[in-house]
Design a protein around this motif. Structure first.
Motif, PDB file in Angstrom:
ATOM      1  N   SER A  30      -8.694 -20.513 -41.108  1.00 18.60           N
ATOM      2  CA  SER A  30      -7.247 -20.290 -40.970  1.00 18.60           C
ATOM      3  C   SER A  30      -6.677 -20.838 -39.672  1.00 18.60           C
ATOM      4  CB  SER A  30      -6.943 -18.784 -41.074  1.00 18.60           C
ATOM      5  OG  SER A  30      -7.357 -18.277 -42.325  1.00 18.60           O
ATOM      6  N   HIS A  31      -7.535 -21.414 -38.825  1.00 17.04           N
ATOM      7  CA  HIS A  31      -7.091 -22.052 -37.581  1.00 17.04           C
ATOM      8  C   HIS A  31      -6.364 -21.079 -36.649  1.00 17.04           C
ATOM      9  CE1 HIS A  31      -8.062 -25.855 -39.570  1.00 17.04           C
ATOM     10  NE2 HIS A  31      -7.308 -25.466 -40.582  1.00 17.04           N
ATOM     11  N   VAL A  32      -6.751 -19.792 -36.673  1.00 15.83           N
ATOM     12  CA  VAL A  32      -6.020 -18.823 -35.844  1.00 15.83           C
ATOM     13  C   VAL A  32      -6.083 -19.239 -34.384  1.00 15.83           C
ATOM     14  CG1 VAL A  32      -6.368 -16.909 -37.465  1.00 15.83           C
ATOM     15  CG2 VAL A  32      -7.979 -17.230 -35.573  1.00 15.83           C
ATOM     16  N   GLY A  33      -4.975 -19.030 -33.690  1.00 14.36           N
ATOM     17  CA  GLY A  33      -4.853 -19.494 -32.318  1.00 14.36           C
ATOM     18  C   GLY A  33      -5.034 -18.434 -31.264  1.00 14.36           C
ATOM     19  N   SER A  34      -5.258 -17.182 -31.690  1.00 14.42           N
ATOM     20  CA  SER A  34      -5.366 -16.093 -30.722  1.00 14.42           C
ATOM     21  C   SER A  34      -6.298 -15.014 -31.245  1.00 14.42           C
ATOM     22  CB  SER A  34      -3.988 -15.478 -30.440  1.00 14.42           C
ATOM     23  OG  SER A  34      -3.061 -16.444 -30.009  1.00 14.42           O
ATOM     24  N   VAL A  35      -6.986 -14.347 -30.305  1.00 11.62           N
ATOM     25  CA  VAL A  35      -7.952 -13.295 -30.627  1.00 11.62           C
ATOM     26  C   VAL A  35      -7.726 -12.144 -29.657  1.00 11.62           C
ATOM     27  CG1 VAL A  35     -10.420 -12.712 -30.586  1.00 11.62           C
ATOM     28  CG2 VAL A  35      -9.684 -14.905 -31.525  1.00 11.62           C
ATOM     29  N   TYR A  36      -7.946 -10.916 -30.139  1.00 11.49           N
ATOM     30  CA  TYR A  36      -7.941  -9.809 -29.177  1.00 11.49           C
ATOM     31  C   TYR A  36      -9.115  -8.878 -29.448  1.00 11.49           C
ATOM     32  CZ  TYR A  36      -5.952  -6.315 -32.451  1.00 11.49           C
ATOM     33  OH  TYR A  36      -5.744  -5.448 -33.503  1.00 11.49           O
ATOM     34  N   TYR A  37      -9.619  -8.273 -28.393  1.00  8.05           N
ATOM     35  CA  TYR A  37     -10.747  -7.353 -28.495  1.00  8.05           C
ATOM     36  C   TYR A  37     -10.257  -6.015 -29.039  1.00  8.05           C
ATOM     37  CZ  TYR A  37     -13.616 -10.666 -25.980  1.00  8.05           C
ATOM     38  OH  TYR A  37     -14.325 -11.789 -25.634  1.00  8.05           O
ATOM     39  N   ALA A  38     -10.921  -5.570 -30.113  1.00  7.23           N
ATOM     40  CA  ALA A  38     -10.471  -4.364 -30.806  1.00  7.23           C
ATOM     41  C   ALA A  38     -11.633  -3.395 -30.967  1.00  7.23           C
ATOM     42  CB  ALA A  38      -9.895  -4.730 -32.174  1.00  7.23           C
ATOM     43  N   GLY A  39     -11.889  -2.620 -29.951  1.00  5.24           N
ATOM     44  CA  GLY A  39     -12.793  -1.493 -30.079  1.00  5.24           C
ATOM     45  C   GLY A  39     -14.272  -1.784 -29.924  1.00  5.24           C
ATOM     46  N   GLY A  40     -14.947  -0.866 -29.202  1.00 13.31           N
ATOM     47  CA  GLY A  40     -16.403  -0.873 -29.149  1.00 13.31           C
ATOM     48  C   GLY A  40     -17.047  -1.757 -28.110  1.00 13.31           C
ATOM     49  N   TRP A  41     -16.281  -2.395 -27.251  1.00 11.10           N
ATOM     50  CA  TRP A  41     -16.853  -3.368 -26.310  1.00 11.10           C
ATOM     51  C   TRP A  41     -17.293  -2.681 -25.017  1.00 11.10           C
ATOM     52  CZ3 TRP A  41     -17.968  -8.282 -27.651  1.00 11.10           C
ATOM     53  CH2 TRP A  41     -17.421  -8.729 -28.857  1.00 11.10           C
ATOM     54  N   GLN A  42     -18.514  -2.960 -24.603  1.00 14.73           N
ATOM     55  CA  GLN A  42     -19.082  -2.367 -23.400  1.00 14.73           C
ATOM     56  C   GLN A  42     -19.656  -3.464 -22.507  1.00 14.73           C
ATOM     57  OE1 GLN A  42     -19.441   0.861 -22.215  1.00 14.73           O
ATOM     58  NE2 GLN A  42     -18.128   1.642 -23.866  1.00 14.73           N
TER      59      GLN A  42
END
Length: 336
Positions: A30-42
Motif C-alpha cells: 500500500s506504499h504507506v508513508g508513515s508508521v507509529y509505535y502502538a503498544g508493547g515496546w520496551q
C-alpha cells in the motif's frame, strides 16, 4: 510518484511488537508513508532496530523517508518504555512546572525519541477539560492527559511542550481538534456520548490549539467527535467547516492534519474507503489507524475516487505535497 504511491503517503499505520510483518506488507503493498509505535515496546535498542528496518524498506523502494511516531505524552499514555525512555510525568503534573522547566522537560523526552529513530510525537494534548467534568471525561480527564481546566493555562503549557519537542528535532502534534474536553465517552470505544454542544468558532478552548500553532507544531490531529454548532451533519474528521474553515482558515494552520484512529465505533457506519475520501475532501492529509490491514482499503478508496474525479486528484496532490513538505523539513527526502 505513481497514484498508488501518492495515496500511500496519506496513510499512517500502527506497529506493535508482534506486528512488524503487517507493517512491512503495508509499506510494500500500500506504499504507506508513515508508521507509529502502538503498544508493547520496551527499550530503545528494540525501537531503534525497528525504526531502521522500516526506513530501510521505504528507501529500498525509492519512496520518501517515513514519518515515524509514537503516542508519547506521559503518565498513562507512553507507548515506549524501558531502557532509554525515561518515565514521563502526566500532563497534569507537567502543568505544575515552570515554563522553562517544562520546555526543557519536553526537549529531554523528545531527545530519547529522536535517538531511537522517531521524528514525530502524537502529542501534546491541547484539550481543555472543564473542572465540572474532570475525570468523568473518559478520553482525557480520566487519565489526567490535560494540562488544566483553564484554556489560558493549557495554552501556555502546550506552547512550551511544542517548543521543547522542536528543539530536539521531533515534530509535535496538537490533539484532538477542536477539543475532546467536554464529551463524556471515548471516541475510540463508543459512538455515543461523543457530542460537544458548546464548541463554536469563538470557543476559548481553541486557544491552546492556536498557541501550539504559533509555537510551531507541525501537525494537528482532528477528533472523531461531533460539534453541532460547527457542523450539524458531520463529525469533525469529515467536516470541511472544521478542517478547512476553522483550522486552516480561522486559525491559519498550514501543516499536516491527521485523523485520530479511523478504525473506531464513532466512524463504523462509514465504509473504510469512504472514510479516507471524506477526510481528504474535508482538507485533511494523513489517515491514522492502529490496524495495518486497513491500509489497502484506505488507499483503494482514495485511488478509486482519484480515477473517477480529476478534481479529487488535485485535492490528493495538495495533501501529498503537505506530507512531503513536512518530510523535507525533517530531513526525510533524498535527491536522486
Amino acid at each position: 510518484m505513481t497514484p498508488a504511491q501518492r495515496a500511500g503517503q496519506l496513510v499512517m499505520v500502527g506497529m506493535t511488537t508482534g506486528g512488524a510483518g503487517a507493517v512491512r506488507r503495508a509499506i510494500a503493498v500500500s506504499h504507506v508513508g508513515s508508521v507509529y509505535y502502538a503498544g508493547g515496546w520496551q527499550g530503545s535498542a528494540a525501537v531503534s532496530a525497528a525504526s531502521a528496518a522500516v526506513q530501510a524498506q521505504a528507501s529500498s523502494t525509492g519512496s520518501p523517508g517515513l514519518l515515524i511516531a509514537a503516542d508519547q505524552e506521559g503518565g498513562q499514555v507512553q507507548e515506549l518504555r524501558g531502557s532509554g525512555f525515561p518515565a514521563i510525568e502526566s500532563a497534569t503534573a507537567q502543568a505544575r512546572m515552570s515554563p522553562a522547566a517544562r520546555t526543557a522537560y519536553a526537549a529531554s523526552f523528545a531527545r530519547s525519541l529522536h535517538a531511537a529513530g522517531l521524528n514525530f510525537d502524537l502529542a501534546p494534548v491541547a484539550d481543555t477539560v472543564p473542572a465540572a467534568i474532570g475525570t468523568r471525561n473518559a478520553p482525557i480527564g480520566a487519565f489526567h492527559r490535560e494540562y488544566g481546566s483553564d484554556p489560558r493555562v493549557v495554552a501556555g503549557a502546550v506552547g512550551d511542550v511544542v517548543r521543547g519537542m522542536r528543539s530536539s528535532h521531533v515534530a509535535a502534534t496538537l490533539k484532538h481538534f477542536p477539543g475532546l474536553g467536554r464529551i463524556t465517552d471515548n471516541t475510540d470505544t463508543s459512538s455515543t456520548g461523543i457530542t460537544d454542544p458548546v464548541a463554536s468558532t469563538t470557543d476559548p478552548y481553541l486557544g491552546p490549539f492556536a498557541a501550539g500553532i504559533s509555537a510551531g507544531a507541525q501537525a494537528v490531529m482532528v477528533s472523531s467527535a461531533r460539534y453541532p454548532r460547527l457542523d450539524a451533519q458531520q463529525p469533525a474528521v469529515f467536516s470541511r467547516a472544521v478542517v478547512t474553515g476553522l483550522l486552516r482558515g480561522r486559525l491559519g494552520f498550514a501543516g499536516l492534519v491527521i485523523t485520530d484512529d479511523v478504525n473506531t465505533p464513532a466512524l463504523a457506519a462509514t465504509p473504510v474507503g469512504e472514510r479516507a475520501v471524506r477526510f481528504v475532501q474535508a482538507g485533511g492529509d494523513v489517515l491514522l489507524t492502529a490496524a495495518p490491514d486497513l491500509a489497502p482499503g484506505l488507499t483503494h478508496g482514495l485511488l478509486t475516487r482519484m480515477t473517477a474525479d480529476r478534481a479529487f486528484s488535485g485535492v490528493v496532490e495538495t495533501a501529498v505535497r503537505r506530507v512531503l513538505a513536512t518530510k523535507a523539513g525533517l530531513g526525510l527526502l533524498r535527491c536522486r
